[in-house]
Motif scaffolding. Structure first.
Motif, PDB file in Angstrom:
ATOM      1  N   UNK A 292       3.115  14.099  -3.808  1.00 48.30           N
ATOM      2  CA  UNK A 292       2.926  13.626  -2.440  1.00 48.30           C
ATOM      3  C   UNK A 292       2.876  12.125  -2.265  1.00 48.30           C
ATOM      4  N   UNK A 293       3.325  11.339  -3.245  1.00 45.89           N
ATOM      5  CA  UNK A 293       3.350   9.891  -3.098  1.00 45.89           C
ATOM      6  C   UNK A 293       4.444   9.484  -2.113  1.00 45.89           C
ATOM      7  N   UNK A 294       4.134   8.516  -1.278  1.00 44.35           N
ATOM      8  CA  UNK A 294       5.156   7.951  -0.415  1.00 44.35           C
ATOM      9  C   UNK A 294       6.087   7.078  -1.237  1.00 44.35           C
TER      10      UNK A 294
ATOM     11  N   UNK B 228       0.834  -1.203   0.000  1.00 43.85           N
ATOM     12  CA  UNK B 228       0.000   0.000   0.000  1.00 43.85           C
ATOM     13  C   UNK B 228       0.861   1.241   0.000  1.00 43.85           C
ATOM     14  N   UNK B 229       0.331   2.305  -0.524  1.00 44.43           N
ATOM     15  CA  UNK B 229       1.052   3.574  -0.532  1.00 44.43           C
ATOM     16  C   UNK B 229       0.961   4.196   0.848  1.00 44.43           C
ATOM     17  N   UNK B 230       2.094   4.439   1.534  1.00 45.06           N
ATOM     18  CA  UNK B 230       2.043   5.020   2.863  1.00 45.06           C
ATOM     19  C   UNK B 230       1.666   6.480   2.818  1.00 45.06           C
ATOM     20  N   UNK B 231       1.184   7.044   3.937  1.00 48.16           N
ATOM     21  CA  UNK B 231       0.843   8.466   3.968  1.00 48.16           C
ATOM     22  C   UNK B 231       2.084   9.332   3.862  1.00 48.16           C
ATOM     23  N   UNK B 232       1.886  10.605   3.512  1.00 43.17           N
ATOM     24  CA  UNK B 232       2.996  11.541   3.452  1.00 43.17           C
ATOM     25  C   UNK B 232       3.589  11.684   4.848  1.00 43.17           C
ATOM     26  N   UNK B 233       4.919  11.493   5.018  1.00 39.62           N
ATOM     27  CA  UNK B 233       5.524  11.601   6.338  1.00 39.62           C
ATOM     28  C   UNK B 233       5.301  12.972   6.946  1.00 39.62           C
ATOM     29  N   UNK B 234       5.353  12.997   8.300  1.00 36.43           N
ATOM     30  CA  UNK B 234       5.053  14.239   9.009  1.00 36.43           C
ATOM     31  C   UNK B 234       5.995  15.358   8.635  1.00 36.43           C
ATOM     32  N   UNK B 235       7.285  15.023   8.346  1.00 34.47           N
ATOM     33  CA  UNK B 235       8.226  16.086   8.018  1.00 34.47           C
ATOM     34  C   UNK B 235       7.967  16.694   6.652  1.00 34.47           C
ATOM     35  N   UNK B 236       7.046  16.110   5.882  1.00 42.82           N
ATOM     36  CA  UNK B 236       6.696  16.669   4.576  1.00 42.82           C
ATOM     37  C   UNK B 236       5.401  17.468   4.630  1.00 42.82           C
TER      38      UNK B 236
ATOM     39  N   UNK C  62      11.629  11.174  -8.536  1.00 39.51           N
ATOM     40  CA  UNK C  62      11.365  11.401  -7.108  1.00 39.51           C
ATOM     41  C   UNK C  62      10.793  12.794  -6.877  1.00 39.51           C
ATOM     42  N   UNK C  63      11.372  13.789  -7.530  1.00 38.55           N
ATOM     43  CA  UNK C  63      10.885  15.157  -7.348  1.00 38.55           C
ATOM     44  C   UNK C  63       9.455  15.316  -7.828  1.00 38.55           C
ATOM     45  N   UNK C  64       9.159  14.732  -8.984  1.00 41.90           N
ATOM     46  CA  UNK C  64       7.823  14.874  -9.556  1.00 41.90           C
ATOM     47  C   UNK C  64       6.784  14.097  -8.765  1.00 41.90           C
ATOM     48  N   UNK C  65       7.093  12.868  -8.429  1.00 44.72           N
ATOM     49  CA  UNK C  65       6.083  11.973  -7.851  1.00 44.72           C
ATOM     50  C   UNK C  65       5.982  12.097  -6.335  1.00 44.72           C
ATOM     51  N   UNK C  66       7.082  12.313  -5.670  1.00 41.10           N
ATOM     52  CA  UNK C  66       7.052  12.442  -4.209  1.00 41.10           C
ATOM     53  C   UNK C  66       6.838  13.887  -3.782  1.00 41.10           C
ATOM     54  N   UNK C  67       7.688  14.783  -4.265  1.00 40.90           N
ATOM     55  CA  UNK C  67       7.603  16.171  -3.809  1.00 40.90           C
ATOM     56  C   UNK C  67       6.387  16.902  -4.362  1.00 40.90           C
ATOM     57  N   UNK C  68       6.109  16.742  -5.656  1.00 44.68           N
ATOM     58  CA  UNK C  68       4.996  17.477  -6.245  1.00 44.68           C
ATOM     59  C   UNK C  68       3.653  16.805  -5.990  1.00 44.68           C
TER      60      UNK C  68
ATOM     61  N   UNK D 282       6.740   5.323 -10.833  1.00 46.00           N
ATOM     62  CA  UNK D 282       6.794   5.313  -9.362  1.00 46.00           C
ATOM     63  C   UNK D 282       7.084   3.918  -8.832  1.00 46.00           C
ATOM     64  N   UNK D 283       6.345   2.949  -9.313  1.00 46.58           N
ATOM     65  CA  UNK D 283       6.532   1.586  -8.804  1.00 46.58           C
ATOM     66  C   UNK D 283       7.863   0.989  -9.262  1.00 46.58           C
TER      67      UNK D 283
END
Length: 408
Positions: free
Chosen positions: A373-375, A6-14, A365-371, A329-330
Protein backbone atom coordinates in the motif's frame (compact mmCIF):
# COMPACT_ATOMS: atom_id res chain seq x y z
CA UNK A 1 20.22 18.93 -0.88
CA UNK A 2 16.78 17.82 -2.02
CA UNK A 3 14.37 17.09 0.86
CA UNK A 4 12.71 13.71 1.14
CA UNK A 5 9.13 13.64 -0.05
CA UNK A 6 6.42 12.39 2.34
CA UNK A 7 4.68 9.18 1.43
CA UNK A 8 1.24 10.07 0.03
CA UNK A 9 -1.89 8.20 1.14
CA UNK A 10 -3.23 5.28 -0.88
CA UNK A 11 -5.27 6.78 -3.76
CA UNK A 12 -9.04 6.44 -3.59
CA UNK A 13 -9.15 4.08 -6.57
CA UNK A 14 -6.99 1.63 -4.60
CA UNK A 15 -9.12 1.62 -1.45
CA UNK A 16 -11.08 -1.36 -2.69
CA UNK A 17 -8.00 -3.37 -1.83
CA UNK A 18 -7.74 -1.87 1.63
CA UNK A 19 -8.27 -5.12 3.51
CA UNK A 20 -5.64 -6.86 1.38
CA UNK A 21 -3.23 -3.93 1.81
CA UNK A 22 -3.87 -3.74 5.57
CA UNK A 23 -3.15 -7.42 6.11
CA UNK A 24 -0.06 -7.17 3.93
CA UNK A 25 1.12 -4.10 5.83
CA UNK A 26 0.71 -5.83 9.20
CA UNK A 27 2.68 -8.78 7.87
CA UNK A 28 5.38 -6.46 6.58
CA UNK A 29 5.63 -4.68 9.93
CA UNK A 30 6.05 -8.01 11.69
CA UNK A 31 8.66 -9.04 9.14
CA UNK A 32 10.47 -5.76 9.66
CA UNK A 33 10.42 -6.17 13.41
CA UNK A 34 11.99 -9.59 13.05
CA UNK A 35 14.42 -8.59 10.31
CA UNK A 36 18.13 -8.61 10.84
CA UNK A 37 20.99 -6.43 9.69
CA UNK A 38 23.21 -8.54 7.44
CA UNK A 39 26.11 -8.20 9.84
CA UNK A 40 24.13 -9.61 12.78
CA UNK A 41 22.38 -12.66 11.40
CA UNK A 42 23.35 -14.62 8.35
CA UNK A 43 20.74 -17.40 8.39
CA UNK A 44 17.99 -16.87 5.85
CA UNK A 45 17.30 -20.24 4.24
CA UNK A 46 13.90 -21.78 4.98
CA UNK A 47 13.58 -25.10 6.77
CA UNK A 48 11.99 -26.42 3.59
CA UNK A 49 12.38 -24.70 0.22
CA UNK A 50 9.21 -23.74 -1.69
CA UNK A 51 9.02 -24.79 -5.35
CA UNK A 52 8.68 -23.35 -7.89
CA UNK A 53 10.29 -20.60 -5.87
CA UNK A 54 12.70 -18.43 -7.88
CA UNK A 55 11.22 -14.94 -8.49
CA UNK A 56 7.78 -16.36 -9.34
CA UNK A 57 5.66 -18.68 -7.20
CA UNK A 58 3.07 -21.28 -8.11
CA UNK A 59 0.34 -18.92 -6.90
CA UNK A 60 1.60 -16.14 -9.16
CA UNK A 61 1.84 -18.54 -12.09
CA UNK A 62 -1.72 -19.72 -11.47
CA UNK A 63 -3.00 -16.14 -11.34
CA UNK A 64 -1.23 -15.23 -14.59
CA UNK A 65 -2.58 -18.35 -16.29
CA UNK A 66 -6.13 -17.61 -15.16
CA UNK A 67 -5.95 -14.02 -16.37
CA UNK A 68 -4.54 -14.97 -19.76
CA UNK A 69 -7.12 -17.68 -20.29
CA UNK A 70 -9.86 -15.19 -19.37
CA UNK A 71 -8.49 -12.68 -21.88
CA UNK A 72 -7.94 -10.11 -19.12
CA UNK A 73 -5.59 -7.17 -19.55
CA UNK A 74 -2.73 -6.42 -19.23
CA UNK A 75 -1.87 -10.10 -18.86
CA UNK A 76 -3.25 -11.25 -22.22
CA UNK A 77 -1.29 -8.62 -24.15
CA UNK A 78 1.80 -9.46 -22.09
CA UNK A 79 1.37 -13.14 -22.94
CA UNK A 80 0.85 -12.36 -26.63
CA UNK A 81 4.01 -10.26 -26.61
CA UNK A 82 5.96 -13.12 -25.07
CA UNK A 83 4.61 -15.69 -27.50
CA UNK A 84 5.47 -13.53 -30.51
CA UNK A 85 9.08 -13.19 -29.35
CA UNK A 86 11.96 -15.23 -30.74
CA UNK A 87 12.33 -16.84 -27.33
CA UNK A 88 8.99 -18.66 -27.63
CA UNK A 89 9.75 -20.30 -30.98
CA UNK A 90 9.41 -24.07 -30.96
CA UNK A 91 12.01 -24.29 -33.72
CA UNK A 92 14.73 -22.59 -31.67
CA UNK A 93 18.04 -24.45 -31.68
CA UNK A 94 20.39 -24.13 -28.72
CA UNK A 95 23.91 -22.82 -29.31
CA UNK A 96 25.92 -24.16 -26.37
CA UNK A 97 29.69 -23.72 -25.96
CA UNK A 98 32.16 -25.43 -23.71
CA UNK A 99 33.83 -22.09 -22.89
CA UNK A 100 31.88 -18.83 -22.98
CA UNK A 101 34.31 -15.93 -23.38
CA UNK A 102 33.03 -12.44 -22.57
CA UNK A 103 35.16 -9.33 -22.46
CA UNK A 104 34.12 -5.87 -21.34
CA UNK A 105 30.77 -4.94 -22.94
CA UNK A 106 30.82 -8.47 -24.42
CA UNK A 107 33.87 -7.80 -26.58
CA UNK A 108 34.86 -10.45 -27.43
CA UNK A 109 31.47 -12.09 -27.58
CA UNK A 110 32.14 -15.80 -27.87
CA UNK A 111 28.85 -17.36 -26.83
CA UNK A 112 27.79 -14.54 -24.48
CA UNK A 113 24.60 -13.54 -26.31
CA UNK A 114 23.83 -17.15 -27.21
CA UNK A 115 24.03 -18.27 -23.59
CA UNK A 116 21.94 -15.42 -22.17
CA UNK A 117 19.29 -15.77 -24.85
CA UNK A 118 19.06 -19.55 -24.60
CA UNK A 119 18.57 -19.14 -20.84
CA UNK A 120 15.83 -16.55 -21.37
CA UNK A 121 14.31 -18.81 -24.01
CA UNK A 122 14.23 -21.74 -21.58
CA UNK A 123 12.39 -19.54 -19.06
CA UNK A 124 10.04 -18.28 -21.78
CA UNK A 125 9.25 -21.83 -22.86
CA UNK A 126 8.66 -22.81 -19.23
CA UNK A 127 6.18 -19.96 -18.80
CA UNK A 128 4.50 -20.88 -22.09
CA UNK A 129 4.19 -24.46 -20.84
CA UNK A 130 2.60 -23.35 -17.60
CA UNK A 131 0.03 -21.09 -19.26
CA UNK A 132 -0.89 -23.38 -22.17
CA UNK A 133 -0.11 -26.86 -20.79
CA UNK A 134 1.28 -27.57 -24.24
CA UNK A 135 4.00 -30.14 -23.55
CA UNK A 136 5.95 -29.01 -26.60
CA UNK A 137 7.03 -25.92 -24.69
CA UNK A 138 8.17 -27.92 -21.68
CA UNK A 139 10.14 -30.22 -23.96
CA UNK A 140 11.75 -27.24 -25.70
CA UNK A 141 12.78 -25.76 -22.33
CA UNK A 142 14.30 -29.13 -21.39
CA UNK A 143 16.06 -29.36 -24.78
CA UNK A 144 17.70 -25.95 -24.23
CA UNK A 145 18.74 -26.73 -20.66
CA UNK A 146 20.05 -30.17 -21.61
CA UNK A 147 22.12 -28.78 -24.48
CA UNK A 148 23.96 -26.40 -22.18
CA UNK A 149 24.33 -28.82 -19.27
CA UNK A 150 25.97 -31.31 -21.65
CA UNK A 151 28.44 -28.75 -22.96
CA UNK A 152 29.37 -25.69 -20.90
CA UNK A 153 32.42 -25.99 -18.65
CA UNK A 154 33.67 -22.46 -17.99
CA UNK A 155 33.28 -18.69 -18.39
CA UNK A 156 36.38 -16.64 -19.16
CA UNK A 157 37.66 -13.09 -19.72
CA UNK A 158 36.85 -9.92 -17.77
CA UNK A 159 33.05 -10.11 -17.90
CA UNK A 160 32.89 -13.76 -16.85
CA UNK A 161 31.40 -13.05 -13.38
CA UNK A 162 28.68 -10.76 -14.76
CA UNK A 163 27.88 -13.04 -17.69
CA UNK A 164 27.58 -15.99 -15.33
CA UNK A 165 25.29 -13.92 -13.11
CA UNK A 166 23.01 -12.92 -15.97
CA UNK A 167 22.63 -16.39 -17.48
CA UNK A 168 22.64 -17.95 -14.04
CA UNK A 169 19.65 -15.81 -13.06
CA UNK A 170 17.47 -17.18 -15.87
CA UNK A 171 18.40 -20.88 -15.80
CA UNK A 172 16.99 -21.67 -12.33
CA UNK A 173 13.76 -19.79 -13.04
CA UNK A 174 13.18 -22.07 -16.00
CA UNK A 175 14.33 -25.19 -14.18
CA UNK A 176 12.13 -24.57 -11.15
CA UNK A 177 8.98 -24.40 -13.26
CA UNK A 178 9.82 -27.48 -15.33
CA UNK A 179 11.06 -29.67 -12.49
CA UNK A 180 8.16 -28.90 -10.18
CA UNK A 181 5.18 -28.56 -12.54
CA UNK A 182 5.86 -30.74 -15.59
CA UNK A 183 5.09 -34.42 -15.08
CA UNK A 184 6.45 -35.58 -18.43
CA UNK A 185 9.88 -36.27 -17.00
CA UNK A 186 13.29 -34.61 -17.19
CA UNK A 187 15.92 -37.40 -17.17
CA UNK A 188 18.88 -35.01 -17.23
CA UNK A 189 17.76 -32.73 -14.41
CA UNK A 190 20.60 -34.09 -12.27
CA UNK A 191 23.16 -33.14 -14.89
CA UNK A 192 21.64 -29.66 -15.05
CA UNK A 193 21.98 -29.37 -11.27
CA UNK A 194 25.62 -30.44 -11.57
CA UNK A 195 26.15 -27.68 -14.15
CA UNK A 196 24.68 -25.05 -11.84
CA UNK A 197 26.73 -26.26 -8.88
CA UNK A 198 30.02 -26.72 -10.71
CA UNK A 199 30.05 -24.09 -13.47
CA UNK A 200 27.84 -21.23 -12.30
CA UNK A 201 27.75 -21.14 -8.51
CA UNK A 202 31.55 -20.94 -7.92
CA UNK A 203 31.78 -17.99 -10.33
CA UNK A 204 29.15 -15.88 -8.54
CA UNK A 205 28.96 -16.89 -4.88
CA UNK A 206 31.92 -14.81 -3.68
CA UNK A 207 30.64 -11.61 -5.26
CA UNK A 208 32.46 -8.73 -6.88
CA UNK A 209 34.03 -5.40 -5.94
CA UNK A 210 33.05 -3.85 -9.26
CA UNK A 211 30.04 -1.56 -9.74
CA UNK A 212 27.08 -2.63 -7.64
CA UNK A 213 24.97 -4.08 -10.45
CA UNK A 214 27.62 -6.80 -10.88
CA UNK A 215 27.38 -8.21 -7.39
CA UNK A 216 23.60 -7.81 -7.22
CA UNK A 217 23.15 -9.78 -10.46
CA UNK A 218 25.63 -12.37 -9.24
CA UNK A 219 23.73 -12.74 -5.97
CA UNK A 220 20.47 -13.10 -7.87
CA UNK A 221 22.01 -16.06 -9.68
CA UNK A 222 23.46 -17.47 -6.46
CA UNK A 223 20.15 -17.25 -4.61
CA UNK A 224 18.18 -18.80 -7.47
CA UNK A 225 20.68 -21.60 -7.94
CA UNK A 226 20.67 -22.27 -4.19
CA UNK A 227 16.88 -22.64 -4.22
CA UNK A 228 17.00 -25.11 -7.10
CA UNK A 229 19.80 -27.08 -5.43
CA UNK A 230 18.21 -26.70 -1.98
CA UNK A 231 21.61 -25.55 -0.77
CA UNK A 232 21.02 -23.73 2.51
CA UNK A 233 24.65 -22.75 3.10
CA UNK A 234 24.98 -21.07 -0.30
CA UNK A 235 21.58 -19.44 0.09
CA UNK A 236 22.60 -17.93 3.44
CA UNK A 237 25.95 -16.74 2.10
CA UNK A 238 24.40 -15.14 -0.97
CA UNK A 239 21.61 -13.49 1.02
CA UNK A 240 24.03 -11.98 3.54
CA UNK A 241 26.16 -10.55 0.74
CA UNK A 242 23.02 -9.27 -0.96
CA UNK A 243 21.91 -7.40 2.18
CA UNK A 244 25.30 -5.71 2.49
CA UNK A 245 25.47 -4.77 -1.19
CA UNK A 246 21.91 -3.44 -1.33
CA UNK A 247 22.66 -1.10 1.57
CA UNK A 248 25.75 0.09 -0.31
CA UNK A 249 23.91 0.50 -3.63
CA UNK A 250 20.95 2.66 -2.62
CA UNK A 251 21.32 5.65 -0.31
CA UNK A 252 18.84 6.55 2.42
CA UNK A 253 19.15 9.71 4.48
CA UNK A 254 19.21 7.51 7.59
CA UNK A 255 22.59 6.18 6.42
CA UNK A 256 24.21 9.44 7.51
CA UNK A 257 26.34 11.93 5.63
CA UNK A 258 27.84 9.29 3.36
CA UNK A 259 26.53 6.09 1.76
CA UNK A 260 27.21 2.72 3.34
CA UNK A 261 30.07 0.75 1.86
CA UNK A 262 31.11 -2.85 1.29
CA UNK A 263 34.01 -3.50 3.71
CA UNK A 264 36.13 -5.40 1.18
CA UNK A 265 36.23 -2.36 -1.11
CA UNK A 266 38.13 -0.23 1.43
CA UNK A 267 36.25 2.95 0.55
CA UNK A 268 37.54 4.62 3.70
CA UNK A 269 37.53 8.31 2.68
CA UNK A 270 34.88 10.65 1.40
CA UNK A 271 36.75 11.15 -1.86
CA UNK A 272 36.98 7.42 -2.53
CA UNK A 273 33.23 7.13 -1.99
CA UNK A 274 32.47 10.10 -4.25
CA UNK A 275 34.66 8.62 -6.97
CA UNK A 276 32.93 5.25 -6.64
CA UNK A 277 29.56 6.99 -6.88
CA UNK A 278 30.49 8.31 -10.31
CA UNK A 279 31.63 11.69 -8.98
CA UNK A 280 28.33 12.46 -7.23
CA UNK A 281 28.96 14.34 -3.97
CA UNK A 282 25.40 15.22 -2.90
CA UNK A 283 23.58 12.21 -1.49
CA UNK A 284 19.79 12.06 -1.31
CA UNK A 285 17.32 9.30 -0.59
CA UNK A 286 16.83 7.03 -3.61
CA UNK A 287 20.11 7.88 -5.33
CA UNK A 288 22.07 4.80 -6.36
CA UNK A 289 25.76 4.16 -6.77
CA UNK A 290 25.28 4.03 -10.55
CA UNK A 291 22.65 6.74 -11.14
CA UNK A 292 25.29 9.10 -12.51
CA UNK A 293 26.72 6.38 -14.70
CA UNK A 294 23.41 5.70 -16.42
CA UNK A 295 19.92 4.48 -15.55
CA UNK A 296 20.41 1.30 -17.59
CA UNK A 297 23.01 -0.18 -15.25
CA UNK A 298 21.09 1.27 -12.31
CA UNK A 299 18.09 -0.69 -13.57
CA UNK A 300 20.11 -3.90 -13.66
CA UNK A 301 20.86 -3.48 -9.97
CA UNK A 302 17.30 -2.57 -8.99
CA UNK A 303 15.93 -5.50 -10.96
CA UNK A 304 18.23 -7.90 -9.14
CA UNK A 305 17.21 -6.40 -5.77
CA UNK A 306 13.53 -6.92 -6.58
CA UNK A 307 14.09 -10.46 -7.86
CA UNK A 308 16.00 -11.51 -4.75
CA UNK A 309 13.44 -9.87 -2.46
CA UNK A 310 10.68 -11.71 -4.32
CA UNK A 311 12.46 -15.05 -4.07
CA UNK A 312 13.06 -14.45 -0.36
CA UNK A 313 9.36 -13.68 0.13
CA UNK A 314 8.38 -16.91 -1.62
CA UNK A 315 10.83 -18.76 0.63
CA UNK A 316 9.20 -17.31 3.76
CA UNK A 317 11.35 -14.29 4.67
CA UNK A 318 9.70 -11.09 3.45
CA UNK A 319 12.39 -8.45 2.99
CA UNK A 320 10.03 -5.82 1.60
CA UNK A 321 9.25 -4.68 5.13
CA UNK A 322 12.95 -4.16 5.91
CA UNK A 323 15.51 -1.63 4.71
CA UNK A 324 15.73 -3.64 1.46
CA UNK A 325 12.15 -2.67 0.64
CA UNK A 326 12.70 0.95 1.69
CA UNK A 327 15.77 1.25 -0.50
CA UNK A 328 14.04 -0.38 -3.46
CA UNK A 329 10.92 1.79 -3.08
CA UNK A 330 12.81 5.06 -2.96
CA UNK A 331 15.27 4.06 -5.68
CA UNK A 332 12.49 3.09 -8.08
CA UNK A 333 10.68 6.36 -7.45
CA UNK A 334 13.82 8.46 -7.76
CA UNK A 335 14.91 6.96 -11.09
CA UNK A 336 11.34 6.85 -12.43
CA UNK A 337 10.80 10.60 -12.09
CA UNK A 338 13.70 11.31 -14.42
CA UNK A 339 12.93 8.44 -16.77
CA UNK A 340 9.47 10.02 -17.12
CA UNK A 341 11.06 13.24 -18.31
CA UNK A 342 11.73 15.49 -15.33
CA UNK A 343 14.86 17.56 -15.85
CA UNK A 344 17.60 16.72 -13.33
CA UNK A 345 18.80 19.57 -11.09
CA UNK A 346 22.34 20.85 -11.46
CA UNK A 347 23.53 19.11 -8.29
CA UNK A 348 22.54 15.70 -9.68
CA UNK A 349 25.13 14.22 -12.04
CA UNK A 350 26.02 17.70 -13.25
CA UNK A 351 22.47 18.21 -14.48
CA UNK A 352 22.68 15.45 -17.09
CA UNK A 353 21.41 11.87 -16.89
CA UNK A 354 21.73 8.98 -19.33
CA UNK A 355 18.27 7.39 -19.39
CA UNK A 356 17.18 3.84 -20.23
CA UNK A 357 15.91 2.32 -16.98
CA UNK A 358 14.45 -0.70 -18.74
CA UNK A 359 11.49 -3.02 -17.94
CA UNK A 360 12.43 -3.37 -14.27
CA UNK A 361 9.61 -1.85 -12.19
CA UNK A 362 6.82 -4.48 -12.19
CA UNK A 363 8.10 -6.74 -9.40
CA UNK A 364 8.91 -3.95 -6.96
CA UNK A 365 5.77 -1.98 -7.80
CA UNK A 366 3.55 -5.01 -7.22
CA UNK A 367 5.15 -5.86 -3.90
CA UNK A 368 5.50 -2.38 -2.45
CA UNK A 369 2.48 -0.58 -3.88
CA UNK A 370 -0.12 -3.28 -4.41
CA UNK A 371 0.70 -5.56 -1.49
CA UNK A 372 1.98 -3.07 1.08
CA UNK A 373 0.00 0.00 0.00
CA UNK A 374 2.90 2.45 -0.40
CA UNK A 375 2.20 5.46 -2.58
CA UNK A 376 4.53 5.21 -5.57
CA UNK A 377 3.18 7.76 -8.04
CA UNK A 378 6.18 7.98 -10.35
CA UNK A 379 6.85 4.25 -10.32
CA UNK A 380 3.19 3.53 -11.03
CA UNK A 381 3.14 5.95 -13.97
CA UNK A 382 6.28 4.46 -15.47
CA UNK A 383 5.07 0.90 -14.93
CA UNK A 384 1.77 1.64 -16.69
CA UNK A 385 3.60 3.45 -19.50
CA UNK A 386 5.90 0.48 -20.12
CA UNK A 387 3.22 -2.22 -20.15
CA UNK A 388 3.47 -4.85 -21.30
CA UNK A 389 7.03 -5.07 -20.01
CA UNK A 390 9.14 -7.26 -22.27
CA UNK A 391 12.73 -8.45 -21.96
CA UNK A 392 16.03 -6.59 -21.69
CA UNK A 393 17.59 -9.57 -23.52
CA UNK A 394 19.98 -10.09 -20.59
CA UNK A 395 18.10 -11.51 -17.60
CA UNK A 396 14.75 -9.68 -17.29
CA UNK A 397 11.70 -11.08 -19.06
CA UNK A 398 7.89 -10.85 -19.14
CA UNK A 399 7.24 -9.30 -15.74
CA UNK A 400 3.88 -7.75 -16.58
CA UNK A 401 2.73 -11.31 -17.23
CA UNK A 402 4.22 -12.78 -14.06
CA UNK A 403 3.98 -9.89 -11.57
CA UNK A 404 1.76 -7.14 -12.93
CA UNK A 405 -0.90 -6.45 -10.25
CA UNK A 406 -0.50 -10.08 -9.18
CA UNK A 407 -1.62 -10.88 -5.60
CA UNK A 408 0.08 -14.27 -5.88
Amino acid sequence: MMPNSPVPPVPSHRRGRSRFALLATVAALLAGALAWPATERAEAAPATFAHPGVTVSRGQLDFARQQVNAGAQPWKSAYDQMMSSRYASLTRTAKPRAVVECGSYSNPNNGCTDEREDAIAAYTQALAWYVTRDARHAKKAIELMDAWSATVRDHTNSNAPLQTGWAGSSWPKAAEIIKHTYDGGWPNSGRFATMLRGVYLPEVINGSNSNGNWELSMMEAAVGISVFLEDKASYDKAMARFRTRTAAFVYLSSDGALPKTVPSQNLDTRQKIVNYWQGQSTFVTGLTQETCRDLTHTGYGLSAISHIAETSRIQGQDLYGTDVGERLRHALGFQARYQLGEAPPSWLCGGSLHLGLGPVTEVGHNALHNRLGHGMTNTERLTAQNRPAGSNNLFVAWETLTHGDNPG
